[in-house]
Each structure stands twice: as C-alpha cells, then as structure tokens.
Design an enzyme around this catalytic site. Structure first.
Site, PDB file in Angstrom:
ATOM      1  N   VAL A 261       1.170  -1.254   0.169  1.00  0.00           N
ATOM      2  CA  VAL A 261       0.158   0.475   0.288  1.00  0.00           C
ATOM      3  C   VAL A 261       1.083   1.254  -0.321  1.00  0.00           C
ATOM      4  O   VAL A 261       2.188   1.368   0.777  1.00  0.00           O
ATOM      5  CB  VAL A 261      -1.070   0.523   0.823  1.00  0.00           C
TER       6      VAL A 261
ATOM      7  N   HIS B 263      10.593  -4.270  20.335  1.00  0.00           N
ATOM      8  CA  HIS B 263       9.438  -3.796  20.342  1.00  0.00           C
ATOM      9  C   HIS B 263       8.665  -1.570  20.534  1.00  0.00           C
ATOM     10  O   HIS B 263       9.486  -1.708  20.825  1.00  0.00           O
ATOM     11  CB  HIS B 263       8.994  -4.129  21.926  1.00  0.00           C
TER      12      HIS B 263
HETATM   13  P1  FAD Z   1       4.409  -6.819  12.579  1.00  0.00           P
HETATM   14  O1  FAD Z   1       3.734  -8.296  13.168  1.00  0.00           O
HETATM   15  O2  FAD Z   1       5.082  -6.023  11.996  1.00  0.00           O
HETATM   16  O3  FAD Z   1       3.323  -6.673  11.328  1.00  0.00           O
HETATM   17  C1  FAD Z   1       3.158  -5.206  10.349  1.00  0.00           C
HETATM   18  C2  FAD Z   1       3.235  -6.127   8.921  1.00  0.00           C
HETATM   19  O4  FAD Z   1       2.848  -4.547   8.192  1.00  0.00           O
HETATM   20  C3  FAD Z   1       4.302  -6.496   8.209  1.00  0.00           C
HETATM   21  O5  FAD Z   1       3.985  -7.702   7.888  1.00  0.00           O
HETATM   22  C4  FAD Z   1       4.352  -5.808   6.916  1.00  0.00           C
HETATM   23  O6  FAD Z   1       5.548  -6.290   6.327  1.00  0.00           O
HETATM   24  C5  FAD Z   1       3.126  -5.135   6.924  1.00  0.00           C
HETATM   25  N1  FAD Z   1       3.147  -3.670   5.697  1.00  0.00           N
HETATM   26  C6  FAD Z   1       3.959  -2.617   6.142  1.00  0.00           C
HETATM   27  N2  FAD Z   1       3.736  -1.451   5.313  1.00  0.00           N
HETATM   28  C7  FAD Z   1       2.987  -2.441   4.271  1.00  0.00           C
HETATM   29  C8  FAD Z   1       2.204  -1.597   3.716  1.00  0.00           C
HETATM   30  N3  FAD Z   1       2.797   0.005   3.060  1.00  0.00           N
HETATM   31  N4  FAD Z   1       1.847  -2.408   2.657  1.00  0.00           N
HETATM   32  C9  FAD Z   1       1.044  -3.914   2.987  1.00  0.00           C
HETATM   33  N5  FAD Z   1       1.601  -4.283   4.127  1.00  0.00           N
HETATM   34  C10 FAD Z   1       2.898  -3.275   5.215  1.00  0.00           C
HETATM   35  N6  FAD Z   1       5.971  -9.285  20.969  1.00  0.00           N
HETATM   36  C11 FAD Z   1       5.778  -9.562  21.879  1.00  0.00           C
HETATM   37  O7  FAD Z   1       4.388  -9.379  22.519  1.00  0.00           O
HETATM   38  N7  FAD Z   1       6.099 -10.765  22.935  1.00  0.00           N
HETATM   39  C12 FAD Z   1       7.836 -11.692  22.779  1.00  0.00           C
HETATM   40  O8  FAD Z   1       7.712 -12.463  23.059  1.00  0.00           O
HETATM   41  C13 FAD Z   1       7.970 -10.408  21.317  1.00  0.00           C
HETATM   42  N8  FAD Z   1       9.170 -11.493  20.509  1.00  0.00           N
HETATM   43  C14 FAD Z   1       9.948 -11.246  19.612  1.00  0.00           C
HETATM   44  C15 FAD Z   1      10.347 -11.732  18.570  1.00  0.00           C
HETATM   45  C16 FAD Z   1      10.774 -11.653  17.349  1.00  0.00           C
HETATM   46  C17 FAD Z   1      12.379 -12.582  17.040  1.00  0.00           C
HETATM   47  C18 FAD Z   1      10.321 -10.391  16.829  1.00  0.00           C
HETATM   48  C19 FAD Z   1      10.850  -9.643  15.113  1.00  0.00           C
HETATM   49  C20 FAD Z   1       9.189 -10.397  17.262  1.00  0.00           C
HETATM   50  C21 FAD Z   1       8.858 -10.135  18.981  1.00  0.00           C
HETATM   51  N9  FAD Z   1       7.129  -9.290  19.448  1.00  0.00           N
HETATM   52  C22 FAD Z   1       7.192  -9.854  20.256  1.00  0.00           C
HETATM   53  C23 FAD Z   1       6.742  -8.342  18.245  1.00  0.00           C
HETATM   54  C24 FAD Z   1       5.868  -8.598  17.919  1.00  0.00           C
HETATM   55  O9  FAD Z   1       6.021  -9.556  17.276  1.00  0.00           O
HETATM   56  C25 FAD Z   1       4.918  -7.325  17.422  1.00  0.00           C
HETATM   57  O10 FAD Z   1       4.788  -6.500  18.717  1.00  0.00           O
HETATM   58  C26 FAD Z   1       3.830  -7.893  16.608  1.00  0.00           C
HETATM   59  O11 FAD Z   1       3.936  -8.676  15.277  1.00  0.00           O
HETATM   60  C27 FAD Z   1       2.744  -6.618  15.993  1.00  0.00           C
HETATM   61  O12 FAD Z   1       2.408  -7.000  15.236  1.00  0.00           O
HETATM   62  P2  FAD Z   1       1.471  -5.984  14.247  1.00  0.00           P
HETATM   63  O13 FAD Z   1       0.153  -6.341  13.318  1.00  0.00           O
HETATM   64  O14 FAD Z   1       1.649  -4.149  15.255  1.00  0.00           O
HETATM   65  O15 FAD Z   1       3.091  -5.563  13.603  1.00  0.00           O
END
Ligand code: FAD
Length: 522
Positions: free
Chosen positions: A239, A457
């Site tokens: 997007v 985070h």
């Molecule tokens: P995300 O999971 O980051 O997803 C966002 C998505 O948006 C991505 O797939 C990206 O490609 C997509 N995107 C971005 N821009 C665009 C665009 N312009 N158009 C279309 N798509 C787009 N959290 C915890 O609470 N506990 C834990 O133990 C923990 N451990 C972690 C360990 C690791 C190794 C990692 C990487 C993260 C960890 N986290 C943990 C963090 C947790 O994964 C995130 O808090 C969570 O995934 C956030 O969810 P979200 O949907 O907001 O974002």
C-alpha cells in the site's frame, strides 16, 4: 454506507489480523481485504515459522521475511547467520534492519538495531510469544479498568494464551525457587517470580504449537467457515497511499509487487497496522501528518546475560530422574529452543523492570569446549531485564519529502537518546541481573546492554490519547484525530512507558478499536 461495507487493512501481523477477525465477527455483512507487502511463508497464512520442523524450510521462510535485501545480501542487513540467536534479544532471523547501510536505507545511528519483518503474519511469524499483561503505570489509564480486563481477556483468547506454559518443568520450578530466595522479600504480592504467559497450544507430546497471526485470524482462514467468504488476504501487495476526501478515507493505492501494477481500491474504512515505523510512514506519504506522528518513540532497553545453572543448587531441588526426563523431552523437540520460561514482572515503585528467564539445555552461542561451563549437564538460562523508556517528544522518527527509501516511500531518520533517568534504571536493572545470575549459577556471558532498538518492541509513534492536544495521533478508539474512518493499530498506539512485551496490549487496544469500527459501519 453500502449494506456490505468494505474495510481495507494494511498489514497482516497480529494486529491487522485482530481487526479483521473482530470486524467480521461483529458485523454481519462487512467484507475485509488485507494487503500485506511481504510474501506468504507457510501453507496456513501467518503461522509461526517456529512450528516448521524442517531446518531448511524454516531458514527459507525466515529469509523470505527479510524484504528485498534478503538472501545473498542478508549480511548487509547485519544478520549474519552465524550470530543469529533464538530466544535472545539480538538481531533475529526473519527480521531486517531498517538502517542496513545500503541504498534506500533508513538513518538510525542512535537506534541501530531497529528491525521489521515483511511477510504474511508480520513479526508475529517470528516472535517469542511472550504475552504478559501490562501493570501499574504501564496500563493505558484512560481505558476503564473493567473494560480493560475484558479486552485483555479477549486478546488472550485471540492469541491462545497459556498462563502456565511449561509449569510442570522441574527445572523451571527450581529456577523459580532460586530466584524467589533472592528476590521474594522485596517484591509486592502478586508480582513475584512466576511463569511467563505465552501464546500457543501445548501439544500432547509436550511440545508447543506457537501462535502466529494464523490463530488470530482463526475462522477467517478456515475455508469451511462462512466468515472466510468475506475475508481476502493479498500478499506481496504494497500500500503506497491512503486516499481521503476531507475527514473521510475513501480507499488505498496499492501496488501488486508481482506484476508491478498499481490500482486504487475503494474502502468504507481503512485500518493501518503496518508496524510502528511503516504505519506513520504511510500516513506521512499520504499527507496525513498530525504533530505527534512519529514522535514519542519508546521501546524497552534490554540488559541480557547467559548463566550456567549451578549443579549443586539445582540437584537439591531436582532429582536425577526429573533431569533425565526433562532432557528426554527436550531431545524430542531440539528444533525449538524454548523450554521453561519464567519471569519477574514489572511492579512499582521498587521493581520497574520486567525480567525474562528462559531455560535451555544449550547456550545460545558456541561455548569453547575447554570453557569450564561447556556442556553443563544442568543447562543454561538466558536472562533479560527490560527497562522502560519514558515518552519524550524529542525521540522519534522523521520522514523526508526529498529522499525515498528502497520501497519508494519517504525515507526515515530515527532520533533517540537515553536520559539520565533511563541510564539510572538501566544501571539498577544490571545490578538485579547480577544478583539473579549469582543466585542461579555462573555467568558464561556477562550482563550487557544491547544497542537501542534491540527489543523489537517499538511504541509511541502513533500514540493514542484522551484529547486532540497535539501529543497523540489517535483517539481512545484508535481513530486518527480529524478522521471518521481511518484507524491505526499496533504497538505504536501505546502511550505509556513499558517494560513488557507489548503485543497483548496492542491486541487488546485493537479489539476496542475494531468493535467501535464495526459499529460505525452500520
Ligand atoms: P507486524 O507484526 O510487524 O506486521 C506488520 C506488517 O505490515 C508486516 O508484515 C509488514 O510487511 C506489513 N506492511 C508494512 N508496510 C506495509 C505497506 N505499506 N503495505 C502493506 N503491508 C505493509 N512481542 C511480544 O509481545 N512478545 C514477544 O515475545 C515478542 N517476541 C518477538 C521476537 C521476535 C524475533 C520479533 C521479530 C518480534 C517479537 N515481538 C514480541 C514483537 C511482536 O512480534 C510484534 O509486537 C507484533 O508482531 C506486532 O504486530 P503488528 O501486527 O502491529 O505488526
């Protein structure tokens, strides 16, 4: 509003998925299209790659999440395979650094470990699945307590929470006993040493099926469920812009990365849940620029170490048979590095830290065979103390109108600084970590502070607030101030100083926003 309103969700991580699920379960006719910039990694959309048993397939899924710079260029991202460690707070497989140093790289010299994942399921395909509840001043104080408890309970059910994962592990129990001896007297009731709640489903064979966005989507990705007829997930769809007319969004401009064609998709509401850097970037690129956008960046700083468990102390608490049984259980699931997980939660005023204590039979790095603690029969713990960052307008991300990043979006520069107050809490956390390590055994890796951004985070960059006073981006229902139907989601909404893993909180906030959005669709 049509009888079958259409909602576009940007981002397929746990938060975008929570929006999709709650909207479709609440509204009888709405349809949802979810656009995800990255590829689908697993047959079941959004599944945790940690569930992939085959090491080569797991490795490939992780590389596919690392954006256009993955594969041969991965080392330019600072993620050489040899130093990537699961269960630790370092560069993690499946993520890509924002400031990777190449063309179109973000600029983040003071926040160098900032990273993202680009794949169906987002970071939630790679996460450790720790889902503690926020406590004391970590909570969003303008959401009433009763409602908050219900939202958290719903979020826990969406994430398949296990409050007592690995609670039957004898080693895990002994670790808790040793930590209690050291700390119990100074911790308030209800906030002592305990097991760490995690997201997943225990399997009959003692392993865990770790939760990803797949479990949040639930019926939406079950072809036999009628809700799946109203849900469309499009991967490799970037997007580029949110379209709007005054205070109403009308759709999004999306590029199909397979065909390189761009189209406009109309929507009755748009939810941007594209992580704490790329969501504000998309708003900025769309000309939506509230003063607080990108500001008030926080994370929790991480002090970590690795300790070899002391044989004498452990054998007083765990029989040889119990140790053998634990090792036999672990041998069956060698691909999963997480065994017993314990914690000491945040409490105020005296313990403003979250400690995470993960047991594993091997250290997360190669120990020289001649090291006195190499091959420790009792195993090791990786321990981290999370330390809060107090929100300040000075910390944040800015976007350039002149320089584009590798995706062709306004490039980012992150500005971030630790204050004296934060350095003092980091010093205190380091002392606590020293004490915890000495209580458990001998350090094989001394306590050290990881570079800024290592927590993964990232919070505050689209913070929610009770009033449109320039210090927040969204209202208490996650609607961007000044808009009727533009909703934002993710850790970026969290306005408070936090030491704990934020995803549970962000899912709870998303449930609130999604219910309100579904109601507003008529
Ligand atoms: P995300 O999971 O980051 O997803 C966002 C998505 O948006 C991505 O797939 C990206 O490609 C997509 N995107 C971005 N821009 C665009 C665009 N312009 N158009 C279309 N798509 C787009 N959290 C915890 O609470 N506990 C834990 O133990 C923990 N451990 C972690 C360990 C690791 C190794 C990692 C990487 C993260 C960890 N986290 C943990 C963090 C947790 O994964 C995130 O808090 C969570 O995934 C956030 O969810 P979200 O949907 O907001 O974002």
């Amino acid at each position: 509003m049509s009888t079958s309103p259409h909602v576009v969700i940007v981002g397929s991580g746990p938060i975008g998925s929570a929006y999709a699920r709650v909207i479709l379960e609440t509204h009888p006719t709405a349809t949802v299209t979810m656009f995800e910039a990255g590829p689908q990694l697993t047959d079941i959309p959004g599944e945790s790659v940690r569930n992939i048993a085959d090491p080569d397939a797991k490795e490939r899924a992780r590389e596919m999440s690392q954006g256009p710079q993955s594969g041969a260029l991965r080392e330019s991202l600072g993620i050489p395979a040899g130093v990537v460690v699961e269960g630790m707070f370092t560069a993690r497989q499946g993520t890509h650094l924002l400031d990777f140093g190449g063309e179109g790289s973000a600029h983040a010299p003071t926040f160098p470990a900032a990273a993202a994942a680009t794949n169906v399921g987002g970071q939630g395909a790679h996460w450790t699945c720790a889902i503690p509840r926020p406590a004391f001043s970590e909570k969003v104080l303008f959401i009433p307590d009763d409602e908050w408890d219900e939202l958290i309970a719903r979020a826990e059910s969406l994430l398949h929470a296990q409050s007592a994962a690995f609670a039957d592990s004898a080693i895990g129990g002994a670790i808790r006993t040793l930590l209690e001896r050291e700390f119990a007297a100074e911790l308030p009731e209800g906030y002592g040493v305990g097991t760490l709640p995690v997201a997943g489903d225990p399997q009959p064979d003692g392993s865990m099926r770790w939760a990803g966005a797949d479990v949040v989507l639930g019926p939406l990705i079950d072809p036999d469920d009628p809700l799946s007829q109203r849900f469309h997930l499009r991967d490799l769809s970037l997007v580029r812009r949110v379209e709007y007319d005054g205070g109403r969004v009308t759709g999004v401009v999306v590029e199909d990365l397979r065909t390189r064609t761009t189209s406009t998709v109309e929507a009755d509401a748009v939810v941007v849940a594209a992580d704490a850097f790329r969501s504000p970037q998309l708003l900025w690129a769309s000309g939506i620029r509230p003063p607080a956008l990108g500001r008030y960046l926080t994370e929790h700083h991480v002090v970590i170490s690795t300790v070899a468990l002391d044989g004498e102390r452990m054998s007083e608490l765990v029989s040889d048979d119990a140790l053998a049984a634990e090792l036999a259980r672990r041998a069956k699931h060698a691909a999963d590095p997480v065994a017993a997980v314990n914690r000491i939660p945040f409490s105020e005023p005296d313990h403003p830290f979250s400690a995470q204590v993960m047991y594993a039979e091997n250290p997360p790095f190669q120990l020289d065979p001649s090291h006195p603690h190499a091959g420790n029969r009792w195993g090791y713990v990786n321990m981290g103390y999370g330390v809060r960052k107090h929100p300040r307008v000075e910390d944040g991300v800015t976007f350039s109108d002149d320089e584009l990043d590798y995706r062709g979006l306004p490039n980012m520069t992150i500005e971030y600084e630790l204050t004296d107050a934060e350095n003092a809490e980091i010093a205190r956390a380091t002392e606590h970590l020293q004490r915890a390590g000495q209580a458990l055994g001998e350090f094989v890796a001394q306590p050290r502070l990881l570079p800024n951004g290592s927590s993964l985070h990232y919070m505050g960059t689209m913070r929610m607030g009770p009033a449109d006073d320039g210090t927040s981006v969204a209202d208490p229902y996650s609607v961007v101030w000044g808009f009727e139907n533009l909703v934002v989601g993710g850790n970026a909404l969290i306005p408070t100083a936090n030491t704990m893993n934020p995803t549970l909180t962000s899912v709870a906030i998303a449930v609130r926003g999604a219910r309100r959005l579904a109601d507003s669709l008529g």
